[in-house]
Design an enzyme around this catalytic site. Structure first.
Site, mmCIF file in Angstrom:
data_model
loop_
_atom_site.group_PDB
_atom_site.id
_atom_site.type_symbol
_atom_site.label_atom_id
_atom_site.label_comp_id
_atom_site.label_asym_id
_atom_site.label_seq_id
_atom_site.Cartn_x
_atom_site.Cartn_y
_atom_site.Cartn_z
ATOM 1 N N LYS A 19 72.765 -4.300 50.932
ATOM 2 C CA LYS A 19 74.234 -4.236 50.988
ATOM 3 C C LYS A 19 74.913 -4.867 49.771
ATOM 4 O O LYS A 19 76.054 -4.530 49.442
ATOM 5 C CB LYS A 19 74.737 -4.920 52.258
ATOM 6 N N SER B 45 78.548 -6.305 61.081
ATOM 7 C CA SER B 45 77.708 -7.050 62.018
ATOM 8 C C SER B 45 76.889 -8.117 61.296
ATOM 9 O O SER B 45 76.268 -8.948 61.929
ATOM 10 C CB SER B 45 76.765 -6.098 62.757
#
Length: 320
Positions: A52, A77
């Site tokens: 990410k 999350s």
């Protein structure tokens, strides 16, 4: 939508000095077990513990200096949360992150460690998208979405460029690419690059049982949502449905979707720890699980497997 490997090359030129070129490794035990040649891309070793960081770093690099002063906001999350917080800290940008109150403790704590303000919400009764939009508008912050953004997809795709270059160093041409899929940003970016460079490669998404919205959507040709009532330990890749931007790319690029269950994932985490000596979170292990359980025929094939993250709660890892 005009998205190609060129978007990814531009992204890579921008962020290559701010990310780790993660290893691409093979393992004799697993190769013999599957009677194939398997290469694992270790994005669990990326800064912040997942791929990410690539998308977050690229997106933040494109924010104007004026808008950087207003700060950023993101919802996640956990892995996107940590990545945005880390990338913001590097640029000295104020950062707010909206996280579910049931997110793994390690992900919440790491996000706070990177100096972000964490706002917890109840995923049963609240919408993270609505909270994010509200904060973005009221505080004039740049909203950094986890996958439905062309810059994010291009940033994640830089892992695919690395895979291509690492394979080429050894004159290896892959037959199959297996990649986890939540919102679809990582597989959209990486498959775009790999499909362009290896015209015969077959790319497959891998999802946890009950959350195979991409597989269902690919099979129907239109975006479908998951049915309610399912649970999975693969928190990093649980999304309600494919992204509006990612799905058209994946519909064009992907052969099909594969599905694994939680027990299979737990066993794979153990195998990866024992034989590759790596720590992998459940969502990061689904592609490896599809290979290890031979969801498709891999015999005598050259296979690339994405290991997308390693942010697992230590209690869970210990229990396995």
């Amino acid at each position: 939508m005009d998205f190609s490997y060129k978007n990814i090359e531009i992204a890579h030129s921008q962020i290559k000095n701010q990310i780790i070129q993660t290893p691409l490794i093979s393992n004799d035990y697993i190769n013999k077990k599957l009677n194939s040649k398997v290469y694992f891309k270790l994005e669990n070793l990326q800064n912040t513990g997942s791929f990410k960081l690539r998308g977050a770093t690229y997106k933040i690099s494109k924010i104007s200096e004026a808008n950087k002063k207003n700060g950023v906001v993101a919802y996640s999350s956990g892995n996107h949360a940590q990545a945005v917080a880390y990338a913001s800290l590097q640029q000295k940008i104020n950062c707010k992150i909206i996280m579910p109150n049931n997110a793994p403790t390690i992900k919440i704590e790491n996000t706070k460690k990177y100096k972000a303000e964490v706002i917890l919400y109840d995923p049963e009764t609240q919408s993270r998208e609505s909270i994010g939009e509200k904060i973005s508008i009221e505080e004039n912050r740049t909203l950094i979405r986890p996958y439905d953004d062309i810059d994010i997809i291009a940033g994640q795709g830089t892992a695919g460029k690395e895979i291509y270059e690492q394979l080429m160093q050894n004159s290896v041409v892959p037959d199959i690419y297996l990649c986890c899929c939540g919102g679809g940003g990582l597989i959209a970016g990486t498959s775009t690059y790999l499909n362009d460079k290896f015209t015969n490669i077959k790319s497959f998404s891998v999802e946890p049982f009950g959350f195979e919205d991409t597989k269902k959507s690919l099979n129907s040709g239109t975006i479908l949502s998951n049915e309610k009532g399912h649970q999975s330990i693969c928190d990093a890749i649980i999304t309600p449905q494919p992204g509006n931007l990612t799905f058209p790319i994946n519909l064009k690029n992907l052969e099909d979707g594969l599905v694994v269950n939680d027990d299979e994932v737990k066993n794979s985490i153990k195998i990866l720890a024992e034989h590759l000596k790596i720590v992998v979170e459940p969502g990061g292990a689904v592609a490896a699980t599809a290979a290890l359980t031979e969801k498709i025929d891999l015999k005598n094939k050259t296979v690339v497997v994405m290991i997308s993250g390693g942010n697992i709660d230590l209690e869970m890892f210990r229990s396995l």
